[in-house]
Design a protein around this motif. Sequence first.
Motif, PDB file in Angstrom:
ATOM      1  N   SER A 128       0.856  -1.179   0.000  1.00 27.20           N
ATOM      2  CA  SER A 128       0.000   0.000   0.000  1.00 27.20           C
ATOM      3  C   SER A 128       0.897   1.235   0.000  1.00 27.20           C
ATOM      4  N   ALA A 129       0.464   2.263  -0.707  1.00 27.22           N
ATOM      5  CA  ALA A 129       1.230   3.504  -0.829  1.00 27.22           C
ATOM      6  C   ALA A 129       0.360   4.660  -0.362  1.00 27.22           C
ATOM      7  N   HIS A 130       0.917   5.474   0.521  1.00 30.73           N
ATOM      8  CA  HIS A 130       0.183   6.586   1.122  1.00 30.73           C
ATOM      9  C   HIS A 130       0.913   7.886   0.779  1.00 30.73           C
ATOM     10  N   TYR A 131       0.241   8.743   0.057  1.00 32.99           N
ATOM     11  CA  TYR A 131       0.833  10.029  -0.323  1.00 32.99           C
ATOM     12  C   TYR A 131       0.831  10.953   0.890  1.00 32.99           C
ATOM     13  N   LEU A 132       1.991  11.524   1.227  1.00 31.65           N
ATOM     14  CA  LEU A 132       2.074  12.438   2.358  1.00 31.65           C
ATOM     15  C   LEU A 132       1.554  13.814   1.939  1.00 31.65           C
ATOM     16  N   LEU A 133       0.449  14.204   2.543  1.00 29.30           N
ATOM     17  CA  LEU A 133      -0.193  15.463   2.183  1.00 29.30           C
ATOM     18  C   LEU A 133       0.298  16.643   3.010  1.00 29.30           C
ATOM     19  N   HIS A 134       0.594  16.371   4.292  1.00 28.38           N
ATOM     20  CA  HIS A 134       1.016  17.470   5.175  1.00 28.38           C
ATOM     21  C   HIS A 134       1.778  16.902   6.362  1.00 28.38           C
ATOM     22  N   LEU A 135       2.924  17.500   6.667  1.00 30.70           N
ATOM     23  CA  LEU A 135       3.719  17.104   7.830  1.00 30.70           C
ATOM     24  C   LEU A 135       3.400  18.019   9.006  1.00 30.70           C
ATOM     25  N   TYR A 136       2.976  17.422  10.114  1.00 34.43           N
ATOM     26  CA  TYR A 136       2.779  18.171  11.349  1.00 34.43           C
ATOM     27  C   TYR A 136       4.049  18.138  12.199  1.00 34.43           C
ATOM     28  N   VAL A 137       4.691  16.984  12.243  1.00 35.74           N
ATOM     29  CA  VAL A 137       5.977  16.838  12.919  1.00 35.74           C
ATOM     30  C   VAL A 137       6.846  15.958  12.031  1.00 35.74           C
ATOM     31  N   ALA A 146       1.799  12.930  10.287  1.00 36.11           N
ATOM     32  CA  ALA A 146       1.513  13.417   8.933  1.00 36.11           C
ATOM     33  C   ALA A 146       0.113  13.018   8.497  1.00 36.11           C
ATOM     34  N   ALA A 147      -0.489  13.864   7.684  1.00 34.68           N
ATOM     35  CA  ALA A 147      -1.748  13.529   7.022  1.00 34.68           C
ATOM     36  C   ALA A 147      -1.424  12.818   5.713  1.00 34.68           C
ATOM     37  N   THR A 148      -2.163  11.755   5.417  1.00 35.92           N
ATOM     38  CA  THR A 148      -1.894  10.951   4.228  1.00 35.92           C
ATOM     39  C   THR A 148      -3.176  10.586   3.503  1.00 35.92           C
ATOM     40  N   THR A 149      -2.992  10.041   2.310  1.00 34.75           N
ATOM     41  CA  THR A 149      -4.090   9.393   1.627  1.00 34.75           C
ATOM     42  C   THR A 149      -4.169   7.936   2.095  1.00 34.75           C
ATOM     43  N   GLY A 150      -5.222   7.239   1.702  1.00 35.95           N
ATOM     44  CA  GLY A 150      -5.326   5.819   2.029  1.00 35.95           C
ATOM     45  C   GLY A 150      -6.478   5.504   2.963  1.00 35.95           C
ATOM     46  N   ARG A 151      -6.552   4.242   3.398  1.00 39.40           N
ATOM     47  CA  ARG A 151      -7.636   3.819   4.278  1.00 39.40           C
ATOM     48  C   ARG A 151      -7.578   4.532   5.623  1.00 39.40           C
ATOM     49  N   THR A 152      -6.375   4.880   6.065  1.00 38.05           N
ATOM     50  CA  THR A 152      -6.210   5.747   7.230  1.00 38.05           C
ATOM     51  C   THR A 152      -5.694   7.087   6.725  1.00 38.05           C
ATOM     52  N   ASN A 153      -6.073   8.157   7.405  1.00 38.81           N
ATOM     53  CA  ASN A 153      -5.699   9.476   6.880  1.00 38.81           C
ATOM     54  C   ASN A 153      -4.741  10.253   7.769  1.00 38.81           C
ATOM     55  N   LEU A 154      -4.248   9.611   8.839  1.00 38.47           N
ATOM     56  CA  LEU A 154      -3.249  10.245   9.698  1.00 38.47           C
ATOM     57  C   LEU A 154      -2.308   9.154  10.184  1.00 38.47           C
ATOM     58  N   VAL A 155      -1.011   9.427  10.123  1.00 40.65           N
ATOM     59  CA  VAL A 155      -0.021   8.443  10.569  1.00 40.65           C
ATOM     60  C   VAL A 155       0.969   9.124  11.493  1.00 40.65           C
ATOM     61  N   ALA A 156       1.434   8.378  12.493  1.00 41.40           N
ATOM     62  CA  ALA A 156       2.394   8.920  13.443  1.00 41.40           C
ATOM     63  C   ALA A 156       3.334   7.809  13.880  1.00 41.40           C
ATOM     64  N   GLN A 157       4.489   8.209  14.374  1.00 39.71           N
ATOM     65  CA  GLN A 157       5.389   7.268  15.021  1.00 39.71           C
ATOM     66  C   GLN A 157       5.471   7.635  16.489  1.00 39.71           C
ATOM     67  N   ALA A 158       5.335   6.627  17.354  1.00 38.62           N
ATOM     68  CA  ALA A 158       5.440   6.844  18.795  1.00 38.62           C
ATOM     69  C   ALA A 158       6.746   6.264  19.311  1.00 38.62           C
ATOM     70  N   LEU A 159       7.397   6.979  20.221  1.00 34.71           N
ATOM     71  CA  LEU A 159       8.590   6.501  20.910  1.00 34.71           C
ATOM     72  C   LEU A 159       8.351   6.616  22.409  1.00 34.71           C
ATOM     73  N   CYS A 160       8.459   5.476  23.112  1.00 35.80           N
ATOM     74  CA  CYS A 160       8.225   5.441  24.550  1.00 35.80           C
ATOM     75  C   CYS A 160       9.337   4.638  25.219  1.00 35.80           C
TER      76      CYS A 160
END
Length: 316
Positions: free
Chosen positions: A129-138, A263-277
């Motif tokens: 699956s390919a998700h186009y990055l529409l906007h970077l928040y962080v 980041a906001a993306t296209t695809g079945r989900t529209n927001l993606v993030a990475q968490a570090l804990c």
Amino acid sequence: MVDAIDRALIHALQLDSRAPYSRIGEVLGVSTQTVARRFNRLRAEAGLRVVGLPDSQAAGQAQWLLRLTAAPQAARELAGALARRPDTSWVKLASGGTEIVATVHSSPSDGNQLLLHDIPRTAGITAVSAHYLLHLYVGGPTAWRGRVKSLTAAQQAALRTTAPDRGSARELNAGDAKLLTALGEDGRMTLADLSERTGWSAATVARRLEELQQSGALYYDVDVDPVVLGYTTSAMLWLSVQPAYLDAVGRALAEHDELPFVAATTGRTNLVAQALCDSPGALHSYLVDRVGAIEHITAIETTPVLRTVKAAAPFS
């Protein structure tokens, strides 16, 4: 593990990536030799790298987030192959070693070759699956909040450079290619070395660096293994958000110290993030207490990241 001086050095580099050791030492209250020694140790033991990167818009590039599923052995081999490509960054093995997440930089001139030609022909892949990055928040030019908390306000003011005017970002020209290639290898490369790599005079190099950085066409990133900072648990978060509230949720997540990428993306989900804990328990608490408290998130998929094969810097 790192101590307070190491963390302060990393924070200082995030504020002014090309600051001389002497200036950093003055702000931190340590000697120039101490800064140089700490930098070299972190580079050898913690993967510390400072890299200069082009703003994707100024470079005429689109950014895609790829999710590839494959058998474990095929996934490891494919992750290594993707990491060696010049058009990828942040290649990660996730989901027990059966999934690859990678950022791909493409331009109209390359015809999206990686997305449309190379990947489907690679053996062992069971899903793409390919998700186009529409906007970077962080991410990109925006520094991760969790890594820039070591210096006092006065120390930050002494190191912080003038904020770039990203609304006036200059387009990169053909003459910048050698400069950007060199900075991608080492963002702290000396003016003399950059002059040799580009064929420009040192004065021309310095002037062009200033122009590109102040216009927002060039920014610097600091790579360091998050494990040495105490962040041992990483996961990708794939979120579904009601479209009318997407920006509000993205901005709320951007305030979380646990997220170095949103980041906001296209695809079945529209927001993606990475968490570090710092532990699986801390990740659980973060998801339940903080992400769970944000309204308008309708679904979330969490995939643990096992290893970062490639970060922002070129693979070496």
